[in-house]
Design a protein around this motif. Sequence first.
Motif, mmCIF file in Angstrom:
data_model
loop_
_atom_site.group_PDB
_atom_site.id
_atom_site.type_symbol
_atom_site.label_atom_id
_atom_site.label_comp_id
_atom_site.label_asym_id
_atom_site.label_seq_id
_atom_site.Cartn_x
_atom_site.Cartn_y
_atom_site.Cartn_z
ATOM 1 N N GLU A 36 -7.063 44.445 10.995
ATOM 2 C CA GLU A 36 -6.117 43.555 11.665
ATOM 3 C C GLU A 36 -6.575 43.331 13.101
ATOM 4 O O GLU A 36 -7.059 44.254 13.752
ATOM 5 C CB GLU A 36 -4.715 44.170 11.703
ATOM 6 C CG GLU A 36 -4.119 44.442 10.352
ATOM 7 C CD GLU A 36 -2.759 45.094 10.450
ATOM 8 O OE1 GLU A 36 -1.912 44.632 11.253
ATOM 9 O OE2 GLU A 36 -2.537 46.078 9.734
ATOM 10 N N LEU A 37 -6.360 42.131 13.601
ATOM 11 C CA LEU A 37 -6.687 41.788 14.985
ATOM 12 C C LEU A 37 -5.429 41.206 15.629
ATOM 13 O O LEU A 37 -4.828 40.269 15.085
ATOM 14 C CB LEU A 37 -7.838 40.783 15.032
ATOM 15 C CG LEU A 37 -8.437 40.482 16.398
ATOM 16 C CD1 LEU A 37 -8.991 41.745 17.051
ATOM 17 C CD2 LEU A 37 -9.528 39.429 16.276
ATOM 18 N N TRP A 38 -5.057 41.781 16.771
ATOM 19 C CA TRP A 38 -3.820 41.422 17.460
ATOM 20 C C TRP A 38 -4.072 41.148 18.933
ATOM 21 O O TRP A 38 -4.956 41.753 19.541
ATOM 22 C CB TRP A 38 -2.821 42.583 17.357
ATOM 23 C CG TRP A 38 -2.331 42.818 15.976
ATOM 24 C CD1 TRP A 38 -2.929 43.571 15.010
ATOM 25 C CD2 TRP A 38 -1.155 42.278 15.393
ATOM 26 N NE1 TRP A 38 -2.198 43.542 13.852
ATOM 27 C CE2 TRP A 38 -1.087 42.752 14.073
ATOM 28 C CE3 TRP A 38 -0.145 41.445 15.854
ATOM 29 C CZ2 TRP A 38 -0.057 42.417 13.205
ATOM 30 C CZ3 TRP A 38 0.888 41.120 14.998
ATOM 31 C CH2 TRP A 38 0.926 41.607 13.687
ATOM 32 N N ARG A 39 -3.266 40.269 19.527
ATOM 33 C CA ARG A 39 -3.291 40.046 20.971
ATOM 34 C C ARG A 39 -2.592 41.224 21.643
ATOM 35 O O ARG A 39 -1.555 41.676 21.171
ATOM 36 C CB ARG A 39 -2.554 38.759 21.338
ATOM 37 C CG ARG A 39 -3.305 37.524 20.938
ATOM 38 C CD ARG A 39 -2.501 36.249 21.268
ATOM 39 N NE ARG A 39 -3.150 35.092 20.685
ATOM 40 C CZ ARG A 39 -2.973 34.672 19.447
ATOM 41 N NH1 ARG A 39 -2.160 35.298 18.644
ATOM 42 N NH2 ARG A 39 -3.621 33.622 18.994
ATOM 43 N N GLY A 40 -3.156 41.688 22.752
ATOM 44 C CA GLY A 40 -2.548 42.777 23.512
ATOM 45 C C GLY A 40 -3.318 44.071 23.349
ATOM 46 O O GLY A 40 -4.304 44.156 22.622
ATOM 47 N N THR A 41 -2.840 45.097 24.021
ATOM 48 C CA THR A 41 -3.483 46.409 23.986
ATOM 49 C C THR A 41 -2.977 47.218 22.792
ATOM 50 O O THR A 41 -2.008 46.833 22.124
ATOM 51 C CB THR A 41 -3.153 47.191 25.264
ATOM 52 O OG1 THR A 41 -1.739 47.458 25.277
ATOM 53 C CG2 THR A 41 -3.567 46.434 26.522
ATOM 54 N N LYS B 163 3.564 35.650 10.916
ATOM 55 C CA LYS B 163 4.672 35.016 11.632
ATOM 56 C C LYS B 163 4.859 35.587 13.043
ATOM 57 O O LYS B 163 5.642 35.065 13.830
ATOM 58 C CB LYS B 163 5.959 35.157 10.830
ATOM 59 C CG LYS B 163 5.884 34.402 9.496
ATOM 60 C CD LYS B 163 7.036 34.765 8.596
ATOM 61 C CE LYS B 163 7.078 34.021 7.300
ATOM 62 N NZ LYS B 163 5.889 33.842 6.547
ATOM 63 N N GLU B 164 4.148 36.666 13.347
ATOM 64 C CA GLU B 164 4.252 37.319 14.656
ATOM 65 C C GLU B 164 3.393 36.573 15.679
ATOM 66 O O GLU B 164 2.241 36.225 15.383
ATOM 67 C CB GLU B 164 3.796 38.781 14.568
ATOM 68 C CG GLU B 164 4.585 39.624 13.587
ATOM 69 C CD GLU B 164 6.002 39.928 14.046
ATOM 70 O OE1 GLU B 164 6.311 39.736 15.235
ATOM 71 O OE2 GLU B 164 6.803 40.349 13.197
ATOM 72 N N PRO B 165 3.914 36.336 16.890
ATOM 73 C CA PRO B 165 3.145 35.582 17.892
ATOM 74 C C PRO B 165 1.870 36.286 18.355
ATOM 75 O O PRO B 165 0.915 35.624 18.772
ATOM 76 C CB PRO B 165 4.131 35.402 19.053
ATOM 77 C CG PRO B 165 5.193 36.408 18.842
ATOM 78 C CD PRO B 165 5.243 36.703 17.364
ATOM 79 N N GLU B 166 1.822 37.601 18.244
ATOM 80 C CA GLU B 166 0.640 38.355 18.694
ATOM 81 C C GLU B 166 -0.459 38.430 17.633
ATOM 82 O O GLU B 166 -1.573 38.853 17.915
ATOM 83 C CB GLU B 166 1.032 39.788 19.095
ATOM 84 C CG GLU B 166 2.052 39.882 20.196
ATOM 85 C CD GLU B 166 3.497 39.786 19.690
ATOM 86 O OE1 GLU B 166 4.389 39.721 20.552
ATOM 87 O OE2 GLU B 166 3.730 39.767 18.465
#
Length: 92
Positions: A56-61, A33-36
């Motif tokens: 896990e793979l996330w947008r951002g640093t 549910k998180e946008p990143e």
Amino acid sequence: MATTSLGIQYFIKDGHRDTVLSKLKGVIELCTKEPEFINAIISETSERPNQLFLHELWRGTRADFDAVQGVKPYRKASMAEVKQYLEKADVV
């Protein structure tokens, strides 16, 4: 945009694999549910039934992840609860 990969290897106490797996799936459901959020995979093998690997793979640093996701109450609560069922967990 940058992406951050996070890997955690869980070494589970005997008899608690299903509990840990269920808790990890619950956290992933909330993460979706998180946008990143991009993706998460739980790897397991029959040769090492008491080990799970969460990727896990996330947008951002990584700094973004630590500041935004690392402090989420649901993440902290889940990890605190799972800790009792683990021999150890290694972040890789």
